[in-house]
Design a protein around this motif. Structure first.
Motif, PDB file in Angstrom:
ATOM      1  N   GLY A 164       0.793  -1.214   0.000  1.00 21.85           N
ATOM      2  CA  GLY A 164       0.000   0.000   0.000  1.00 21.85           C
ATOM      3  C   GLY A 164       0.827   1.266   0.000  1.00 21.85           C
ATOM      4  O   GLY A 164       2.038   1.271  -0.245  1.00 21.85           O
ATOM      5  N   PHE A 165       0.152   2.372   0.303  1.00 19.99           N
ATOM      6  CA  PHE A 165       0.789   3.678   0.290  1.00 19.99           C
ATOM      7  C   PHE A 165       1.929   3.775   1.294  1.00 19.99           C
ATOM      8  O   PHE A 165       2.943   4.432   1.037  1.00 19.99           O
ATOM      9  CB  PHE A 165      -0.265   4.749   0.586  1.00 19.99           C
ATOM     10  N   ALA A 166       1.793   3.128   2.460  1.00 15.41           N
ATOM     11  CA  ALA A 166       2.847   3.192   3.477  1.00 15.41           C
ATOM     12  C   ALA A 166       4.160   2.643   2.927  1.00 15.41           C
ATOM     13  O   ALA A 166       5.234   3.219   3.141  1.00 15.41           O
ATOM     14  CB  ALA A 166       2.422   2.426   4.726  1.00 15.41           C
ATOM     15  N   LYS A 167       4.103   1.521   2.213  1.00 17.42           N
ATOM     16  CA  LYS A 167       5.306   0.948   1.616  1.00 17.42           C
ATOM     17  C   LYS A 167       5.877   1.880   0.555  1.00 17.42           C
ATOM     18  O   LYS A 167       7.104   2.055   0.457  1.00 17.42           O
ATOM     19  CB  LYS A 167       5.001  -0.419   1.011  1.00 17.42           C
ATOM     20  N   ASP A 168       4.980   2.486  -0.250  1.00 20.32           N
ATOM     21  CA  ASP A 168       5.447   3.452  -1.247  1.00 20.32           C
ATOM     22  C   ASP A 168       6.209   4.594  -0.577  1.00 20.32           C
ATOM     23  O   ASP A 168       7.265   5.018  -1.048  1.00 20.32           O
ATOM     24  CB  ASP A 168       4.263   4.031  -2.024  1.00 20.32           C
ATOM     25  N   ALA A 169       5.645   5.121   0.532  1.00 22.70           N
ATOM     26  CA  ALA A 169       6.277   6.256   1.218  1.00 22.70           C
ATOM     27  C   ALA A 169       7.646   5.878   1.763  1.00 22.70           C
ATOM     28  O   ALA A 169       8.579   6.687   1.722  1.00 22.70           O
ATOM     29  CB  ALA A 169       5.369   6.745   2.347  1.00 22.70           C
ATOM     30  N   VAL A 170       7.779   4.662   2.285  1.00 21.74           N
ATOM     31  CA  VAL A 170       9.081   4.199   2.777  1.00 21.74           C
ATOM     32  C   VAL A 170      10.091   4.170   1.634  1.00 21.74           C
ATOM     33  O   VAL A 170      11.237   4.630   1.776  1.00 21.74           O
ATOM     34  CB  VAL A 170       8.951   2.818   3.435  1.00 21.74           C
ATOM     35  N   GLU A 171       9.686   3.632   0.491  1.00 21.90           N
ATOM     36  CA  GLU A 171      10.599   3.552  -0.650  1.00 21.90           C
ATOM     37  C   GLU A 171      10.957   4.945  -1.154  1.00 21.90           C
ATOM     38  O   GLU A 171      12.129   5.221  -1.473  1.00 21.90           O
ATOM     39  CB  GLU A 171       9.956   2.733  -1.767  1.00 21.90           C
ATOM     40  N   VAL A 172       9.975   5.823  -1.231  1.00 26.30           N
ATOM     41  CA  VAL A 172      10.229   7.196  -1.694  1.00 26.30           C
ATOM     42  C   VAL A 172      11.250   7.874  -0.791  1.00 26.30           C
ATOM     43  O   VAL A 172      12.200   8.509  -1.277  1.00 26.30           O
ATOM     44  CB  VAL A 172       8.907   7.988  -1.744  1.00 26.30           C
ATOM     45  N   GLU A 173      11.069   7.762   0.524  1.00 29.24           N
ATOM     46  CA  GLU A 173      12.010   8.401   1.441  1.00 29.24           C
ATOM     47  C   GLU A 173      13.412   7.829   1.289  1.00 29.24           C
ATOM     48  O   GLU A 173      14.408   8.550   1.430  1.00 29.24           O
ATOM     49  CB  GLU A 173      11.527   8.268   2.881  1.00 29.24           C
ATOM     50  N   GLY A 174      13.518   6.534   1.002  1.00 30.28           N
ATOM     51  CA  GLY A 174      14.833   5.942   0.771  1.00 30.28           C
ATOM     52  C   GLY A 174      15.523   6.554  -0.433  1.00 30.28           C
ATOM     53  O   GLY A 174      16.723   6.876  -0.396  1.00 30.28           O
TER      54      GLY A 174
END
Length: 356
Positions: free
Chosen positions: A146-156
């Motif tokens: 979901g979006f939470a995983k996307d946000a983690v990847e984006v921040e990386g």
């Protein structure tokens, strides 16, 4: 010459409002609004460029307009009731689009400031989490979808960009759940349901940030730092205080139906299948364990003070929802009568302890 600001995600409600807001900044000379679709709203005097940030064409946009400030708002959870194909497109925009945008920024000699919209959902949601998350808190379990995983990847990817371009001021804003008169989120759809399903035995603590405060802090982060502040780093953004889910339901006048976790999960899948609302596993975790963040860095380092508390944000949202099945004042009186019989305290004081 003033600043040239490029804003991604201009077709969404929040992106359009920010494009119109940043134009009024006296230090801004031009605003370039970018999205893959034509916005349904006005963008003022901004120049709209229709381009998909997943494509290499975004690099040409940065170069042609000599952009010096990039505000990346195209990291979203999408809208409620999306089909599987739409979810895949949103994920690609979030992750692949961010990679393309950062690659273009890395090659650009003019970019000097990057602001990225993220989410407190990067902290996840489990029973083992701390009561309050700081910016350095590590999740007990990384989001798996979901979006939470996307946000983690984006921040990386953003952290990698910051290492490669130390001359660029990078600001990541982790927003709590955004609400207001014109919300555009799955959580707002959940609060609009006539009957709200909840997880039996749980009454999570929730934090909100008002959409007007979101615009103000984005404008602050995109501008030049004021004396004593630093417009770079990672910051939690939320209104003071917390609300319990039970308090939210009473203030909306909407009854809740406590269900066992398997039943809530099944219901969420059914609602997504018919496009009623995006009752995702990520949202179920939030409505089970809640999430509260510390905002000291927001005030002391970024120099931002929200106008709205969590309770005031929710009240502004609730005013636009209309009266639920049960008038809030009647629910409140009934709860307090039962509490009096049981001799317990059920103060609906909006979570008086402010988390800062």
């Amino acid at each position: 010459m003033g600043k040239v600001v490029l804003v991604t995600g201009a077709a969404r409600q929040l992106g359009g409002r920010f494009v119109r807001r940043i134009q009024r900044d006296p230090d801004v000379d031009r605003v370039i609004a970018v999205d893959a679709v034509v916005p349904p709203h006005r963008l003022g005097s901004a120049e709209f460029v229709r381009t998909d940030i997943r494509q290499s064409s975004i690099a040409r946009v940065l170069a042609e307009h000599a952009v010096d400030t990039v505000v990346h708002l195209a990291v979203t959870g999408g809208g409620p009731g999306m089909t599987g194909g739409a979810r895949s497109a949103v994920k690609e925009t979030n992750v692949i689009g961010t990679m393309q945008l950062l690659g273009a920024c890395q090659k650009s000699p003019t970019v000097r400031r990057l602001v990225v919209k993220s989410s407190t959902s990067v902290y996840g949601g489990t029973s083992k989490d701390p009561a309050v998350f700081t910016e350095t808190s590590q999740p007990k379990a990384l989001p798996v979808g979901g979006f939470a995983k996307d946000a983690v990847e984006v921040e990386g990817y953003v952290r990698g960009f910051a290492r490669r371009r130390p001359d660029v001021a990078v600001c990541v804003l982790r927003f709590a759940n955004i609400l207001g008169p014109h919300p555009d989120s799955a959580l707002a759809e959940y609060f609009s349901m006539p009957v709200m399903p909840t997880v039996l035995g749980y009454d999570p603590r929730l934090q909100f940030v008002h959409e007007d405060d979101v615009l103000d802090v984005l404008r602050l982060a995109a501008g030049e730092p004021r004396r004593g502040t630093l417009n770079s780093g990672t910051f939690n953004i939320a209104g003071d205080g917390v609300l319990l889910l039970s308090q939210c339901s009473r203030r909306l006048g909407r009854p809740t139906v406590p269900l066992l976790m398997p039943a809530v999960t099944w219901l969420g899948s059914a609602l997504r299948a018919v496009g009623a609302t995006d009752f995702s596993p990520e949202q179920i975790r939030l409505l089970t364990h809640g999430r509260v963040v510390e905002t000291t860095q927001m005030r002391e380092v970024l120099g931002f003070e929200p106008v709205y508390t969590t309770a005031e944000t929710f009240a502004d949202f609730a005013r636009g929802r209309g009266t639920g099945m049960l008038p809030p004042e009647r629910i409140g009186r009934a709860v307090h009568r039962v509490a009096g019989l049981l001799d317990v305290d059920v103060s609906d004081g909006a979570g008086e302890g402010a988390y800062r």
